[in-house]
Scaffold this motif. Structure first.
Motif, mmCIF file in Angstrom:
data_model
loop_
_atom_site.group_PDB
_atom_site.id
_atom_site.type_symbol
_atom_site.label_atom_id
_atom_site.label_comp_id
_atom_site.label_asym_id
_atom_site.label_seq_id
_atom_site.Cartn_x
_atom_site.Cartn_y
_atom_site.Cartn_z
ATOM 1 N N VAL A 1 -49.100 22.824 5.963
ATOM 2 C CA VAL A 1 -49.202 24.249 5.617
ATOM 3 C C VAL A 1 -48.433 25.106 6.621
ATOM 4 N N ASP A 2 -48.739 24.968 7.913
ATOM 5 C CA ASP A 2 -48.095 25.827 8.919
ATOM 6 C C ASP A 2 -46.649 25.447 9.192
ATOM 7 N N TYR B 1 -52.522 21.402 9.000
ATOM 8 C CA TYR B 1 -51.661 22.144 9.921
ATOM 9 C C TYR B 1 -50.183 21.795 9.714
ATOM 10 N N SER C 1 -44.843 24.569 5.253
ATOM 11 C CA SER C 1 -45.054 25.658 4.272
ATOM 12 C C SER C 1 -45.402 25.190 2.858
ATOM 13 N N PHE C 2 -46.181 24.106 2.755
ATOM 14 C CA PHE C 2 -46.666 23.677 1.452
ATOM 15 C C PHE C 2 -47.870 24.538 1.057
ATOM 16 N N ASN C 3 -48.220 24.517 -0.222
ATOM 17 C CA ASN C 3 -49.392 25.227 -0.718
ATOM 18 C C ASN C 3 -50.647 24.611 -0.112
ATOM 19 N N ASP C 4 -51.480 25.445 0.514
ATOM 20 C CA ASP C 4 -52.653 24.942 1.222
ATOM 21 C C ASP C 4 -53.666 24.260 0.307
#
Length: 137
Positions: free
Chosen positions: A104-105, A101, A108-111
């Motif tokens: 990524v959210d 969370y 904004s890194f690559n999931d």
């Protein structure tokens, strides 16, 4: 040379087996996550939870039988062992979800990259929990 290698493997057998089955658990987790999130387009957090559940089930069986060779099958003991295992995995699973969370959210890194990195942290924690709290001799 061969004797030294066998001796070394026997000395670290538990760690080697944990790495092998931890690696397989991670593969199950990541493949499940990939199939659910990329192929079926299921939300990444939902995909992560389902992948976690499947990998925890696999991990319990392999850790009990192969890694820590916990042979006690008395019902009371099994219940305590399973509850402890799931409790520790819930903690590391929540940590995994939290890492996903935040990175990524929020950041904004690559999931997919974060999923792999989070699994490294989770594997290390799960070994410590299993060794010291769940399958202790």
């Amino acid at each position: 040379m061969k004797e030294k290698l066998v001796k070394l493997l026997n000395k670290y057998k538990e760690v080697v087996l944990y790495c092998i089955f931890g690696g397989l658990t991670t593969v199950i987790n990541i493949i499940t996550y990939f199939l659910l999130s990329r192929v079926l387009s299921i939300n990444y957090l939902v995909s992560n939870i389902i992948a976690w559940i499947l990998s925890v089930l696999f991990a319990y069986v392999t850790n009990k039988i192969f890694v820590f060779q916990s042979k006690n099958i008395e019902l009371r003991y099994l219940v305590n062992e399973i509850v402890a295992f799931i409790g520790c995995r819930l903690f590391s699973g929540i940590l995994d979800i939290g890492i996903m969370y935040v990175f990524v959210d929020i950041l904004s890194f690559n999931d997919f990259i974060i999923k792999i990195l989070a699994n490294i942290v989770v594997i290390a924690l799960n070994y410590i929990f299993s060794k010291l709290m769940i399958f202790k001799n």
